[in-house]
Design a protein around this motif. Structure first.
Motif, short mmCIF file in Angstrom:
data_model
loop_
_atom_site.label_atom_id
_atom_site.label_comp_id
_atom_site.label_asym_id
_atom_site.label_seq_id
_atom_site.Cartn_x
_atom_site.Cartn_y
_atom_site.Cartn_z
N VAL A 137 -13.15 -11.93 20.83
CA VAL A 137 -14.22 -12.33 19.91
C VAL A 137 -13.57 -12.61 18.56
O VAL A 137 -12.60 -11.96 18.17
N THR A 138 -14.09 -13.61 17.87
CA THR A 138 -13.52 -14.01 16.59
C THR A 138 -14.52 -13.84 15.46
O THR A 138 -15.70 -14.20 15.60
N GLY A 139 -14.04 -13.28 14.35
CA GLY A 139 -14.86 -13.13 13.16
C GLY A 139 -14.15 -13.73 11.97
O GLY A 139 -12.98 -14.14 12.06
N VAL A 140 -14.83 -13.79 10.84
CA VAL A 140 -14.24 -14.35 9.63
C VAL A 140 -14.44 -13.39 8.46
O VAL A 140 -15.42 -12.65 8.40
N ILE A 141 -13.48 -13.40 7.56
CA ILE A 141 -13.58 -12.66 6.31
C ILE A 141 -13.36 -13.64 5.16
O ILE A 141 -12.67 -14.65 5.33
N SER A 142 -13.96 -13.36 4.02
CA SER A 142 -13.89 -14.27 2.89
C SER A 142 -13.18 -13.64 1.70
O SER A 142 -13.00 -12.42 1.65
N HIS A 143 -12.81 -14.49 0.74
CA HIS A 143 -12.18 -14.07 -0.52
C HIS A 143 -10.83 -13.39 -0.29
O HIS A 143 -10.49 -12.40 -0.94
N VAL A 144 -10.05 -13.95 0.62
CA VAL A 144 -8.71 -13.44 0.88
C VAL A 144 -7.71 -14.22 0.02
O VAL A 144 -7.66 -15.44 0.10
#
Length: 279
Positions: A137-144
């Motif tokens: 399963v793939t997720g995303v994170i922001s502000h990296v």
């Protein structure tokens, strides 16, 4: 938030987005400009079904390794017989396309064993894989921060779930008459589990993980939706004017483009097209 399990080296998998912010001076970039933003995938990782995964079906994709003999050109009845002779627990066979079939097994152990059954695979010139959607399963994170390479993100992340891939999203910008690829603040993380964790830690910073929504599949040959150019046999269409030619030979400027799908003032592969998100 609960205790986090630290993953290092080859023990994790993840996919993530990176921020354009460069405040994080505690982690210096050691990657070269050429590979800094290349997707990072854990070495020697192979998909497999967990024994207690609770799946109702365990599917394995089989493809021909002989480019001159696609799997769709083979004897279907003979293929069924040979598969069941060399592999335990075969329930059903499903045609995916000319190049690929799906084999459904009764148990996870039977499906996993088929991946390394070299006696069958070598004899019949086949390769076997488990589809990503069945075990990952793939997720995303922001502000990296964008100063971090994908590998540095992987080396720094702590997660309760096993991470296998990290990929920063890149943006294609037109500059004068050329295009430049620039990093964004968003990173995707692929986990070898069926359910996303709520969050991950990156150098003690907590990042919420949101589901990754893949882009709409669009053919760059005929411009239709639902397939890609590799398998397309339709006539070529120009993304600028909709004519039966390649866009590279089109004499119309992109600022005067007419979308083939909605007749809007943009190219047919534009994210602005309202038709794209109805497919």
């Amino acid at each position: 938030m609960g205790k986090r399990k630290r993953k290092k080296g080859k023990d994790g998998e993840e996919e993530s987005r990176q921020n354009t912010d460069s405040d994080n001076d505690s982690i210096s970039s050691t990657s070269t400009a050429a590979n800094k933003y290349e997707p990072f995938r854990v070495l020697n990782y192979t998909r497999s079904y967990p024994e207690n995964g609770g799946n109702f079906e365990y599917i394995v994709f089989f493809e021909s390794t002989d480019p001159g003999k696609p799997i769709g050109d083979r004897d279907m009845m003979g293929m069924s017989t040979s598969l069941k002779r060399y592999n335990k627990g075969v329930k059903q066979l499903v045609r995916i396309n000319k190049y690929k079939i799906g084999v459904i097994f009764e148990r996870a152990s039977f499906a996993n064993a088929a991946l390394t059954n070299t006696k069958y695979l070598d004899s019949y010139k086949m390769k076997a894989t488990i589809p990503a959607g069945a075990t990952e399963v793939t997720g995303v994170i922001s502000h990296v921060p964008i100063n971090l390479s994908n590998q540095e993100i992987y080396d720094t992340i702590s997660s309760t779930k096993h991470i296998v891939q990290i990929r920063r999203f890149m943006r294609r910008n037109k500059v004068d008459n050329d295009f430049q690829i620039t990093p964004t603040l968003t990173v995707s993380i692929t986990f070898s589990c069926p359910v996303l964790p709520e969050s991950i830690d990156l150098n003690s910073w907590r990042f919420d993980v949101k589901p990754y929504i893949p882009p709409v599949k669009q053919c760059l040959r005929c411009l239709r939706y639902g397939h890609i150019g590799k398998f397309c046999k339709n006539s070529e269409r120009c993304s600028v004017c909709g004519g039966n030619h390649n866009f590279k030979t089109c004499t119309i400027d992109t600022k005067d483009a007419t979308c083939l799908h909605c007749q809007g003032r943009h190219i047919a592969i534009s994210k602005e097209c309202p038709v794209k998100y109805k497919n």
